[in-house]
Design a protein around this motif. Structure first.
Motif, PDB file in Angstrom:
ATOM      1  N   ALA A  57       0.824  -1.211   0.000  1.00 17.74           N
ATOM      2  CA  ALA A  57       0.000   0.000   0.000  1.00 17.74           C
ATOM      3  C   ALA A  57       0.859   1.263   0.000  1.00 17.74           C
ATOM      4  O   ALA A  57       0.466   2.293  -0.565  1.00 17.74           O
ATOM      5  N   LEU A  58       2.040   1.196   0.631  1.00 18.53           N
ATOM      6  CA  LEU A  58       2.941   2.354   0.685  1.00 18.53           C
ATOM      7  C   LEU A  58       3.768   2.524  -0.587  1.00 18.53           C
ATOM      8  O   LEU A  58       4.267   3.625  -0.856  1.00 18.53           O
ATOM      9  N   ALA A  59       3.950   1.442  -1.362  1.00 21.43           N
ATOM     10  CA  ALA A  59       4.841   1.476  -2.521  1.00 21.43           C
ATOM     11  C   ALA A  59       4.518   2.603  -3.500  1.00 21.43           C
ATOM     12  O   ALA A  59       5.435   3.305  -3.955  1.00 21.43           O
ATOM     13  N   PRO A  60       3.231   2.832  -3.863  1.00 23.62           N
ATOM     14  CA  PRO A  60       2.953   3.955  -4.779  1.00 23.62           C
ATOM     15  C   PRO A  60       3.379   5.304  -4.212  1.00 23.62           C
ATOM     16  O   PRO A  60       3.875   6.168  -4.949  1.00 23.62           O
ATOM     17  N   THR A  61       3.209   5.501  -2.907  1.00 20.16           N
ATOM     18  CA  THR A  61       3.620   6.760  -2.277  1.00 20.16           C
ATOM     19  C   THR A  61       5.131   6.922  -2.336  1.00 20.16           C
ATOM     20  O   THR A  61       5.650   8.009  -2.653  1.00 20.16           O
ATOM     21  N   LEU A  62       5.857   5.848  -2.031  1.00 18.82           N
ATOM     22  CA  LEU A  62       7.317   5.896  -2.096  1.00 18.82           C
ATOM     23  C   LEU A  62       7.791   6.177  -3.515  1.00 18.82           C
ATOM     24  O   LEU A  62       8.771   6.913  -3.725  1.00 18.82           O
ATOM     25  N   ALA A  63       7.090   5.602  -4.507  1.00 18.46           N
ATOM     26  CA  ALA A  63       7.443   5.846  -5.906  1.00 18.46           C
ATOM     27  C   ALA A  63       7.191   7.300  -6.279  1.00 18.46           C
ATOM     28  O   ALA A  63       8.019   7.946  -6.938  1.00 18.46           O
ATOM     29  N   ASP A  64       6.037   7.856  -5.863  1.00 20.53           N
ATOM     30  CA  ASP A  64       5.719   9.258  -6.165  1.00 20.53           C
ATOM     31  C   ASP A  64       6.719  10.208  -5.516  1.00 20.53           C
ATOM     32  O   ASP A  64       7.038  11.261  -6.063  1.00 20.53           O
ATOM     33  N   MET A  65       7.182   9.840  -4.314  1.00 18.27           N
ATOM     34  CA  MET A  65       8.170  10.672  -3.611  1.00 18.27           C
ATOM     35  C   MET A  65       9.554  10.582  -4.255  1.00 18.27           C
ATOM     36  O   MET A  65      10.421  11.420  -3.989  1.00 18.27           O
ATOM     37  N   GLY A  66       9.755   9.563  -5.073  1.00 17.00           N
ATOM     38  CA  GLY A  66      11.072   9.360  -5.662  1.00 17.00           C
ATOM     39  C   GLY A  66      12.093   8.850  -4.665  1.00 17.00           C
ATOM     40  O   GLY A  66      13.305   8.995  -4.875  1.00 17.00           O
ATOM     41  N   ASN A  67      11.618   8.226  -3.586  1.00 15.81           N
ATOM     42  CA  ASN A  67      12.508   7.731  -2.531  1.00 15.81           C
ATOM     43  C   ASN A  67      13.006   6.340  -2.918  1.00 15.81           C
ATOM     44  O   ASN A  67      12.419   5.322  -2.557  1.00 15.81           O
ATOM     45  N   LYS A  68      14.104   6.317  -3.643  1.00 11.48           N
ATOM     46  CA  LYS A  68      14.619   5.057  -4.183  1.00 11.48           C
ATOM     47  C   LYS A  68      15.044   4.090  -3.082  1.00 11.48           C
ATOM     48  O   LYS A  68      14.742   2.892  -3.148  1.00 11.48           O
ATOM     49  N   VAL A 116      13.372   0.414  -2.556  1.00  9.92           N
ATOM     50  CA  VAL A 116      14.165  -0.819  -2.662  1.00  9.92           C
ATOM     51  C   VAL A 116      14.065  -1.628  -1.373  1.00  9.92           C
ATOM     52  O   VAL A 116      13.902  -2.860  -1.398  1.00  9.92           O
ATOM     53  N   LEU A 117      14.147  -0.948  -0.215  1.00 13.95           N
ATOM     54  CA  LEU A 117      14.053  -1.640   1.062  1.00 13.95           C
ATOM     55  C   LEU A 117      12.687  -2.303   1.235  1.00 13.95           C
ATOM     56  O   LEU A 117      12.595  -3.451   1.692  1.00 13.95           O
ATOM     57  N   ALA A 118      11.634  -1.590   0.834  1.00 17.97           N
ATOM     58  CA  ALA A 118      10.278  -2.147   0.957  1.00 17.97           C
ATOM     59  C   ALA A 118      10.151  -3.434   0.162  1.00 17.97           C
ATOM     60  O   ALA A 118       9.624  -4.449   0.660  1.00 17.97           O
ATOM     61  N   PHE A 119      10.653  -3.424  -1.073  1.00 20.00           N
ATOM     62  CA  PHE A 119      10.518  -4.633  -1.892  1.00 20.00           C
ATOM     63  C   PHE A 119      11.509  -5.709  -1.476  1.00 20.00           C
ATOM     64  O   PHE A 119      11.251  -6.902  -1.675  1.00 20.00           O
ATOM     65  N   GLY A 120      12.620  -5.321  -0.863  1.00 18.64           N
ATOM     66  CA  GLY A 120      13.511  -6.317  -0.296  1.00 18.64           C
ATOM     67  C   GLY A 120      12.833  -7.079   0.832  1.00 18.64           C
ATOM     68  O   GLY A 120      12.918  -8.312   0.902  1.00 18.64           O
ATOM     69  N   ILE A 121      12.122  -6.363   1.699  1.00 22.40           N
ATOM     70  CA  ILE A 121      11.396  -7.019   2.796  1.00 22.40           C
ATOM     71  C   ILE A 121      10.288  -7.905   2.244  1.00 22.40           C
ATOM     72  O   ILE A 121      10.068  -9.031   2.714  1.00 22.40           O
ATOM     73  N   ILE A 122       9.576  -7.413   1.217  1.00 22.66           N
ATOM     74  CA  ILE A 122       8.516  -8.218   0.587  1.00 22.66           C
ATOM     75  C   ILE A 122       9.095  -9.525   0.048  1.00 22.66           C
ATOM     76  O   ILE A 122       8.521 -10.609   0.245  1.00 22.66           O
ATOM     77  N   LEU A 123      10.250  -9.437  -0.619  1.00 26.74           N
ATOM     78  CA  LEU A 123      10.858 -10.656  -1.183  1.00 26.74           C
ATOM     79  C   LEU A 123      11.411 -11.565  -0.091  1.00 26.74           C
ATOM     80  O   LEU A 123      11.459 -12.781  -0.260  1.00 26.74           O
ATOM     81  N   SER A 124      11.826 -10.993   1.044  1.00 27.16           N
ATOM     82  CA  SER A 124      12.273 -11.851   2.145  1.00 27.16           C
ATOM     83  C   SER A 124      11.101 -12.680   2.665  1.00 27.16           C
ATOM     84  O   SER A 124      11.276 -13.846   3.050  1.00 27.16           O
ATOM     85  N   MET A 125       9.914 -12.095   2.655  1.00 26.32           N
ATOM     86  CA  MET A 125       8.722 -12.822   3.135  1.00 26.32           C
ATOM     87  C   MET A 125       8.224 -13.816   2.083  1.00 26.32           C
ATOM     88  O   MET A 125       7.628 -14.843   2.433  1.00 26.32           O
ATOM     89  N   TYR A 126       8.462 -13.530   0.818  1.00 25.88           N
ATOM     90  CA  TYR A 126       8.175 -14.503  -0.245  1.00 25.88           C
ATOM     91  C   TYR A 126       9.015 -15.761  -0.023  1.00 25.88           C
ATOM     92  O   TYR A 126       8.506 -16.884  -0.001  1.00 25.88           O
ATOM     93  N   GLY A 127      10.333 -15.581   0.169  1.00 26.54           N
ATOM     94  CA  GLY A 127      11.200 -16.723   0.445  1.00 26.54           C
ATOM     95  C   GLY A 127      10.880 -17.372   1.771  1.00 26.54           C
ATOM     96  O   GLY A 127      10.885 -18.599   1.893  1.00 26.54           O
ATOM     97  N   GLY A 128      10.589 -16.539   2.780  1.00 25.62           N
ATOM     98  CA  GLY A 128      10.246 -17.075   4.088  1.00 25.62           C
ATOM     99  C   GLY A 128       8.997 -17.929   4.074  1.00 25.62           C
ATOM    100  O   GLY A 128       8.877 -18.905   4.826  1.00 25.62           O
ATOM    101  N   GLY A 129       8.057 -17.590   3.194  1.00 23.84           N
ATOM    102  CA  GLY A 129       6.835 -18.386   3.076  1.00 23.84           C
ATOM    103  C   GLY A 129       7.122 -19.806   2.624  1.00 23.84           C
ATOM    104  O   GLY A 129       6.555 -20.772   3.154  1.00 23.84           O
TER     105      GLY A 129
END
Length: 551
Positions: free
Chosen positions: A374-385, A389-402
């Motif tokens: 839900a926060l990803a679009p806001t982070l993208a609009d802010m240009g906060n690279k 990157v950290l948000a999607f890194g955590i998402i992928l850690s939970m993908y592997g963790g699953g």
């Protein structure tokens, strides 16, 4: 206390691959089993990195093409010998990998439980490495259908058997640390591409000539290397005798109601609502994560565009060919970084689940995932690279963790007797997610483009919210998982009968029998070095390439 396992005299006439042959004897160290599992998983994990071959294979016949090649469809592409293959047609091998992985795990999971992990791992090595050799013939003769049959179908069967071969074994060896044990092995599947992809690039560059892109030679070399490693893992497998438990460990007196000490038969597991709820939990978690993996590179390029190379006012459509090449290299670093989070998450979350419980771990996956999507679009609009990157890194850690947590979740609910086979059937969720996730994400993107949305943050906003909704549905399914009713569990007599080949189970003694002790001794250190050094090399290469993301 007497040892309850099989004696050497009992092995007359027993084949070297048979289950009875691999029952551990006094003096065996249980810490030798995880590196054996890693040796298998690091090899078959190259399935994630097979896309490294697509571009070279798409230029296998040179750059000059007959005009008739433009009219190729999927059927004619399978049999052409005069036209280059399209990346989209090669990409079906990736789909075949995970569809066949789920199907073969479901079909032969019960067979694996009967014959043991060594025979299953041996067949896995023959299928995976043999499939790559068949694919090499397909490249030599320029027959795409041979590539599909070899790597995709035969190799996919090897993936399924290799993936589930260590699951129930590790859970039985580490009843005190179920999550950690399966996390160690399944971490290897996520890390296989980190070793295999750069190795493949090195080999292709070595074998490349004016007449060849070096792929078929690379296939042959990698098949030989992988077969040697997988055979090492295969013959390193041991299983504990019935009644075995770690030295000094006793099952906790007051257990969580979510962890059973009884066992459900394979024939009944899929009849329970809990099986299908956990199936939905895995499907929804994986669908969201695998969709991100598939679009990670284009997503970063289209969202941040010129800002990746210090030109924040330039959109993706305004970049020239050279600039697009620069940001593509940076996006490759992003993809590599996500791989590291994927791998680390498999060990971290699975180990954490031993402390907080499997159900609570999945609550973390879904709640944190919903917030981050839900926060990803806001982070993208802010240009906060960095935050993006950290948000999607955590998402992928939970993908592997699953993936790493699900075997222990199943053992908690259904017991350990058939957990490998039940896990195999549950992996049909992965096959489903492998189709649903990318299709949903890709079609949303295409619909946005058709509606006139230009490449940029807005192109992915709807995607992020839909993925968050998928995780919300998974949260509900996880909340509905309850302990099984007594009627689903096998009787003690039925369990003892099933375990009769390894020992007179519940009626016999329990204890360590001098098995599983030794800790991290010299032999275990050597076994871990064999798999750990290649893995560390892969991590180093990935970190080095991902530095361009913030450089």
């Amino acid at each position: 206390m007497a040892f309850a396992g099989t004696t050497r005299q009992d092995l007359n006439g027993v084949g070297i691959l048979d289950r009875e042959r691999i029952i551990a004897q006094p003096g065996f160290n249980r810490w030798l089993v995880p590196p054996a599992a890693l040796a298998i998983h690091l090899c078959i994990g190259m399935a994630y990195g097979f896309s490294v071959f697509w571009l070279p294979l798409s230029r296998a016949l040179g750059t000059t093409q007959d005009p008739s090649c433009a009219s190729l469809n999927l059927v004619t592409a399978l049999f052409t010998t005069s036209c280059n293959w399209r990346v989209a047609d090669l990409g079906w091998i990736y789909t075949l990998f995970f569809v066949l992985l789920g199907c073969s795990a479901a079909i032969w999971g019960g067979w694996l439980e009967r014959v043991g992990p060594r025979k299953a791992a041996f067949v896995s090595a023959c299928c995976w490495c043999g499939g790559i050799l068949v694919a090499a013939i397909g490249v030599m003769t320029h027959q795409l259908w041979l590539m599909w049959v070899g790597a995709g179908v035969i190799g996919g069967v090897g993936l399924g058997l290799g993936y589930i071969s260590p699951v129930s074994t590790l859970i039985k060896w580490f009843p005190d640390r179920r999550g950690m044990a399966t996390g160690m092995a399944i971490m290897g599947f996520g890390g296989g591409a980190m070793i295999g992809a750069p190795l493949a690039n090195l080999l292709m560059n070595y074998f490349k000539t004016e007449a060849s892109v070096g792929v078929w030679q690379t296939f042959i070399v990698m098949a030989v290397i992988y077969f040697c490693f997988m055979m090492g893992g295969t013959f390193g497998y041991r299983i504990p005798p019935a009644g075995w438990r770690p030295e000094g460990w006793t099952p906790p007196a007051s257990k969580s109601t979510m962890i059973t000490s009884r066992h459900v038969h394979l024939r009944d597991a899929h009849k329970t609502p809990q099986f299908w709820l956990i199936w939905a939990v895995l499907t929804l978690n994986v669908s969201a994560g695998i969709g991100v993996i598939g679009m990670a590179s284009p997503m970063l390029q289209e969202i941040f565009a010129g800002s990746l190379i210090g030109l924040p006012d330039i959109s993706f459509s305004q970049l020239d060919a050279g600039q697009k090449g620069q940001i593509a290299a940076i996006a490759a670093g992003f993809t590599g970084l996500l791989s590291l989070f994927n791998i680390g998450g498999r060990f971290f979350w699975a180990s954490l689940s031993d402390k907080i419980g499997r159900k609570n771990t999945y609550y973390c996956f879904f709640i944190i995932g919903i917030v981050l999507y839900a926060l990803a679009p806001t982070l993208a609009d802010m240009g906060n690279k960095a935050m993006f990157v950290l948000a999607f890194g955590i998402i992928l850690s939970m993908y592997g963790g699953g993936f790493a947590t699900i075997p222990a979740y199943l053992a908690d609910i259904f017991g350990t007797q058939f957990v490998g086979a039940i896990h195999g059937r549950l992996l049909t969720a992965w096959a489903t997610a492998g189709i649903v996730g990318p299709v949903v994400v890709n079609y949303i993107r295409e619909a946005q483009i058709a509606a006139g949305v230009a490449p940029g943050p807005a192109l992915y906003t709807g995607t992020m919210y839909i993925l968050a909704c998928m995780l919300a549905a998974g949260l509900v399914c996880n909340a509905l998982v309850r302990p099984l009713a007594d009627r689903w569990f096998m009787s003690d007599d039925e369990v003892a009968s099933l375990q009769a080949k390894t020992a007179a189970a519940n009626a016999g003694p329990t204890g360590s029998f001098g098995i599983g002790t030794g800790g991290f001794d010299a032999k275990a250190a050597l076994a871990w070095a064999v798999v750990g050094i290649p893995l560390l090399w892969g991590v180093w290469v990935t970190l080095r390439s991902s530095l361009v993301l913030f450089g």
